[in-house]
Enzyme design. Structure first.
Site, PDB file in Angstrom:
ATOM      1  N   ARG A 154       0.826  -1.211   0.000  1.00 21.96           N
ATOM      2  CA  ARG A 154       0.000   0.000   0.000  1.00 21.96           C
ATOM      3  C   ARG A 154       0.860   1.261   0.000  1.00 21.96           C
ATOM      4  O   ARG A 154       0.549   2.236  -0.687  1.00 21.96           O
ATOM      5  CB  ARG A 154      -0.953  -0.030   1.195  1.00 21.96           C
ATOM      6  CG  ARG A 154      -2.088  -1.019   1.000  1.00 21.96           C
ATOM      7  CD  ARG A 154      -2.869  -1.328   2.250  1.00 21.96           C
ATOM      8  NE  ARG A 154      -3.980  -2.227   1.928  1.00 21.96           N
ATOM      9  CZ  ARG A 154      -4.774  -2.808   2.818  1.00 21.96           C
ATOM     10  NH1 ARG A 154      -4.560  -2.578   4.113  1.00 21.96           N
ATOM     11  NH2 ARG A 154      -5.754  -3.593   2.433  1.00 21.96           N
ATOM     12  N   TYR A 162      -6.082  -1.474  -6.832  1.00 28.30           N
ATOM     13  CA  TYR A 162      -5.503  -2.691  -6.246  1.00 28.30           C
ATOM     14  C   TYR A 162      -4.846  -2.451  -4.892  1.00 28.30           C
ATOM     15  O   TYR A 162      -4.710  -1.318  -4.447  1.00 28.30           O
ATOM     16  CB  TYR A 162      -4.587  -3.407  -7.228  1.00 28.30           C
ATOM     17  CG  TYR A 162      -3.325  -2.751  -7.696  1.00 28.30           C
ATOM     18  CD1 TYR A 162      -2.512  -3.418  -8.599  1.00 28.30           C
ATOM     19  CD2 TYR A 162      -2.908  -1.498  -7.259  1.00 28.30           C
ATOM     20  CE1 TYR A 162      -1.326  -2.873  -9.054  1.00 28.30           C
ATOM     21  CE2 TYR A 162      -1.726  -0.944  -7.710  1.00 28.30           C
ATOM     22  CZ  TYR A 162      -0.944  -1.633  -8.601  1.00 28.30           C
ATOM     23  OH  TYR A 162       0.229  -1.088  -9.044  1.00 28.30           O
ATOM     24  N   GLU A 163      -4.488  -3.564  -4.240  1.00 22.78           N
ATOM     25  CA  GLU A 163      -3.993  -3.574  -2.856  1.00 22.78           C
ATOM     26  C   GLU A 163      -5.021  -2.971  -1.890  1.00 22.78           C
ATOM     27  O   GLU A 163      -4.669  -2.319  -0.913  1.00 22.78           O
ATOM     28  CB  GLU A 163      -2.652  -2.826  -2.735  1.00 22.78           C
ATOM     29  CG  GLU A 163      -1.584  -3.256  -3.723  1.00 22.78           C
ATOM     30  CD  GLU A 163      -1.320  -4.744  -3.731  1.00 22.78           C
ATOM     31  OE1 GLU A 163      -1.700  -5.428  -2.761  1.00 22.78           O
ATOM     32  OE2 GLU A 163      -0.744  -5.238  -4.711  1.00 22.78           O
ATOM     33  N   GLY A 164      -6.284  -3.225  -2.156  1.00 22.57           N
ATOM     34  CA  GLY A 164      -7.368  -2.677  -1.345  1.00 22.57           C
ATOM     35  C   GLY A 164      -7.837  -1.371  -1.966  1.00 22.57           C
ATOM     36  O   GLY A 164      -7.100  -0.390  -1.977  1.00 22.57           O
ATOM     37  N   GLN A 176      -9.511   1.513   1.953  1.00 23.19           N
ATOM     38  CA  GLN A 176      -8.555   2.290   2.746  1.00 23.19           C
ATOM     39  C   GLN A 176      -9.278   3.292   3.645  1.00 23.19           C
ATOM     40  O   GLN A 176      -8.888   3.513   4.805  1.00 23.19           O
ATOM     41  CB  GLN A 176      -7.583   3.046   1.831  1.00 23.19           C
ATOM     42  CG  GLN A 176      -6.842   2.187   0.827  1.00 23.19           C
ATOM     43  CD  GLN A 176      -6.083   1.047   1.470  1.00 23.19           C
ATOM     44  OE1 GLN A 176      -5.411   1.228   2.472  1.00 23.19           O
ATOM     45  NE2 GLN A 176      -6.214  -0.138   0.902  1.00 23.19           N
TER      46      GLN A 176
END
Length: 598
Positions: free
Chosen positions: A298, A442-444, A449
């Site tokens: 992130r 991506y990556e959440g 977040q």
């Protein structure tokens, strides 16, 4: 063709003049010998690699993309990528901030963050190949067995092998509790994994000798949901007892995703057909190790958008100075030309300054987080380590979401500066827009977040960590509150800092009564928090610039910094008032809409 010049002066300004990393390093035995001269030399060489090796492959890599051989399941990256990676490994860049016990150079994370910003400006798709390895390295370094560390870490550190994170499946993205990949125990202590993963960045390529996939899967007796997730190290080629490569493991690429951007990176559909792996950490305790990877990723994704914001700004600025169109509203500026350069027009300057303010504010936040990690890992004082860990946890969702949202705003604004030419591929601007768009997903996703920030990081501990950041703001206000020259920078931050406490308490109370209220407000809340953090760093940067000017320093860099700070506080920071109002609009107008969404 686009251009890229590494922003070394601004990096040095943030590190040495604002954050004073030299003094910080002296308090850490690991980094006590790292001085400004060393840092600057590394950044200069890293900038050369980014601009001279990685950047020239950006457009060609985007146009060519990756090629999958469906018979062998091998993927070939674009022309030049493999050779560039070999130069990267030869230069020792993968080892920069890694543990010396495994062949790393042990340099500070802050230095590594600068290198990766420049690489992301130069070529995000290429940079993801070595970049993904850092998450795998971090997870194995913290949670791997001694045997796993001995087997994998030296090769990941050297760059001879790369790593991936195999989390997502077709039916589940962020909700990993739904994953179905199975891991069957074997008599020799290994496991055989069967299942399918999608969206695996750098999931297959021929740039390195081996790929270490970190795979989430379920044991046969695993409980349902996220409490039944385990993590496994699954290499592309099985590793022999002596460290040499053995047989091909049945973990392979079944297809490549056809994407909007980052075409040069192999986003793979991964098939596991009885692939041999070893357990990382404890059974059914894969989430802690996974979050080591995710948090590193992130921060890395925020750095990707920072890099794209910077390179988009540089190209838009150069174009605006050269392109002539119409005359200035306040009178002719270029009397020797049939029209004025478009940089004379107020809205063109607004677009340029938006990108510049978001790049320089993002750089300060990004490097501050790197410094927090350095403190967390290496400071001798336990309280400093603990406080730093809490602050970086609070700031991680802001780095990921705020910087990538800002990257979207900035790259689109810079493309707009080019007018119709921005829409044409050869200028490179539309690629920056396309490449950045994945960073918000991506990556959440950025909504995830936002929920993490408001629901877990802030309300989860009744605002205790937020108050720690608030103390930093209060210290700056106390230090400069009576300085009239700082008023235009300090007063907005002080006012928002005071409002933030009331705003957070109000949302917490509403969320206690109805959890949907948190979901309805979270995205707006994160953006308000992002501006509070940016405002704090812009005030600190203005503070340094004013002191240098008062001391007689005539370097135009400092006047430029003040002008950008004034723009930020006048044109971007006031967004917070609107955001707080929309956050207070509540959940009802979203959830009581069944007919509207029928």
């Amino acid at each position: 063709m686009p251009v890229y010049n590494p922003p070394l002066r601004d990096m040095q300004f943030v590190m040495h003049e604002v954050l004073k990393v030299g003094d910080e390093y002296k308090a850490m035995p690991r980094h006590a010998e790292v001085d400004a001269e060393t840092v600057n030399a590394i950044l200069e060489e890293g900038g050369k690699f980014a601009s001279e090796v990685a950047f020239p492959l950006n457009i060609s890599g985007d146009e060519e993309g990756c090629t999958l051989n469906r018979e062998t399941h091998e993927v070939t990256p674009p022309k030049g990528f493999k050779e560039a990676y070999a130069k990267y490994v030869e230069g020792g860049w993968p080892a920069l901030s890694c543990d010396p016990d495994y062949g790393g150079q042990g340099l500070p994370i802050t230095v590594n963050q600068c290198i990766y910003e420049m690489l992301n400006s130069a070529n995000q798709a290429w940079t993801m190949y070595p970049g993904l390895s850092h998450g795998a390295y971090e997870a194995l370094h913290e949670h791997g067995t001694d045997a796993q560390k001995k087997m994998y870490l030296p090769k990941l550190v050297s760059g001879e092998w790369t790593g991936t994170m195999c989390l997502t499946e077709a039916h589940c993205g962020t909700d990993l509790g739904l994953l179905r990949t199975k891991a069957e125990p074997q008599a020799d202590g290994t496991y055989k994994l069967t299942g399918n993963k999608i969206f695996i960045s750098a999931g297959e390529h021929d740039m390195a000798q081996n790929i270490v996939h970190l795979v989430l899967a379920r044991l046969p007796d695993a409980p349902q949901g996220s409490k039944g997730i385990s993590l496994f190290a699954v290499p592309k080629f099985n590793v022999q007892a002596d460290g040499s490569l053995g047989s091909r493991n049945p973990i392979y690429c079944g297809g490549l995703e056809h994407k909007m951007g980052i075409h040069g990176n192999a986003t793979a559909q991964i098939v596991l057909d009885g692939a041999v792996g070893t357990l990382v950490g404890q059974p059914n305790k894969g989430l802690p190790a996974m979050f080591v990877m995710m948090n590193a990723a992130r921060l890395g994704v925020g750095n990707q958008s920072l890099g794209l914001t910077e390179v988009a700004f540089q190209n838009a600025l150069a174009y605006a100075k050269d392109r002539i169109q119409m005359r200035s509203l306040s009178g002719v500026k270029a009397k020797d030309k049939p029209a004025d350069p478009i940089i004379v027009h107020p809205d063109v300057r607004k677009m340029l300054l938006t990108a510049k303010a978001y790049a320089e504010g993002g750089r300060a936040l990004n490097l501050y987080c790197g410094l927090l990690i350095d403190r967390e890992l290496h400071h001798p004082d336990e309280k400093v380590r603990k406080d730093s860990a809490e602050l970086v946890a609070l700031l991680t969702p802001i780095v990921k979401a705020f910087l990538t949202d800002n990257g979207h705003i900035a790259t689109n604004a810079c493309m707009q500066v080019f007018g119709g030419h921005g829409y044409i591929r050869e200028w490179g601007m539309e690629q920056f827009v396309r490449d950045n768009r994945i960073n918000m997903i991506y990556e959440g996703t950025n909504t995830i977040q936002s929920l993490d920030l408001l629901g877990r990081k802030v309300l989860g501990n009744n605002g205790a960590t937020l108050k720690k950041f608030g103390k930093l703001v209060a210290q700056l206000v106390e230090e400069e509150g009576v300085n009239e020259k700082m008023a235009e920078f300090i007063n907005p931050v002080a006012y928002l800092g005071d409002q933030m406490t009331k705003f957070t308490t109000e949302l917490g109370f509403k969320g206690f009564q109805d959890p949907d209220e948190v979901g309805a407000a979270a995205v707006d809340y994160l953006r308000v928090a992002g501006h509070l953090v940016f405002g704090y760093f812009w005030a600190r940067m203005a503070q340094v610039a004013l002191r240098e000017i008062a001391a007689g320093n005539t370097d135009p860099f400092y006047q430029a910094k003040l002008q950008t700070a004034r723009f930020y506080f006048a044109k971007l920071f006031p967004e917070t008032a609107m955001l707080m109002r929309t956050a207070r609009g509540g959940a009802r107008v979203l959830m009581d809409t069944d007919e509207a969404l029928a």
